[in-house]
Design a protein around this motif. Structure first.
Motif: not given
Length: 236
Positions: A141, A145, A154, A157-158
């Motif tokens: 993770s 990022y 995004v 990544c989240r």
């Protein structure tokens, strides 16, 4: 062209499908044979007695091999990104590789040593599988990022961060409640004093396991973008 023929995306796709099938098939066989209770047995309980133990062991070993190949492929992919963009330290990528491989080794140990046969070794294997595996999701993770926006979004990544957080949070009650709710039999009585601890531990164990599965699911789009080649060189 079918989507699963693009790049190496068949690796995480196979891993997700095979791992899910391993847990579900072993559970259904154990349930039909009345070897486990219907409500949230430990994953290892579903593969403790034959014939489900044979199926569970074989399928888990294959899943571990697929996971090792996926972890290594992810390492080489990130290594390539790092070399081109210089946005990530190589040591972080190597640490994730080592932890991922240790987790795969833990899976092999769990598959080989059933809890009813060699409990101590089985527990060590489970520890090697869960703890490094959760840390691996955290590192990946962080890597996602760090390499953003190179080959990362995004949302992705989240998603990875959310799965890593869920796995981390579920890991602690899995271990702690297992200590207080441990019983020598595969069948638990709801009236037993330690039953709430056992139930909490078993539920969290399933959450951690499927967190791994969903985490590898996020690799599919990335793995469409590359392939690996083996080059043979002769020394004269």
């Amino acid at each position: 062209m079918f989507w699963f023929t693009q790049g190496l995306c068949f690796l995480p796709a196979f891993l997700v499908v095979w791992s899910s099938s391993t847990f579900i098939i072993a559970y259904l066989i154990a349930l039909l044979r009345h070897d486990v209770d219907a409500v949230f047995p430990y994953i290892s309980d579903t593969g403790a007695n034959p014939p489900e133990s044979c199926i569970f062991g074989l399928m888990t070993f294959i899943a571990a091999c697929a996971a090792a190949a996926t972890v290594y492929s992810r390492y080489k992919y990130v290594e390539k990104l790092t070399r081109e963009s210089n946005v990530l330290k190589a040591s972080l990528n190597k640490a994730a590789l080592v932890l991922g491989m240790i987790s795969c080794l833990g899976m092999c140990v769990v598959a080989t040593f059933q809890e009813t046969a060699v409990e101590a070794v089985h527990d060590v294997g489970a520890l090697l599988f869960f703890v490094p595996g959760v840390v691996y999701t955290i590192l990946q993770s962080v890597i996602s990022y760090r390499v953003f926006p190179f080959r990362s979004s995004v949302c992705l990544c989240r998603a990875r961060l959310t799965i890593a957080v869920v796995a981390t949070v579920a890991l602690f009650p899995t271990a702690i409640c297992a200590y207080f709710g441990r019983q020598p039999t595969l069948h638990r009585d709801t009236k037993d004093e330690g039953y709430p601890f056992y139930l909490a531990s078993a539920i969290c164990e399933w959450i951690v396991a499927f967190s791994f599965i969903f985490f590898f699911l996020t690799y599919i789009d990335d793995f469409k973008l590359f392939t690996l080649q083996v080059i043979t060189e002769y020394e004269e």
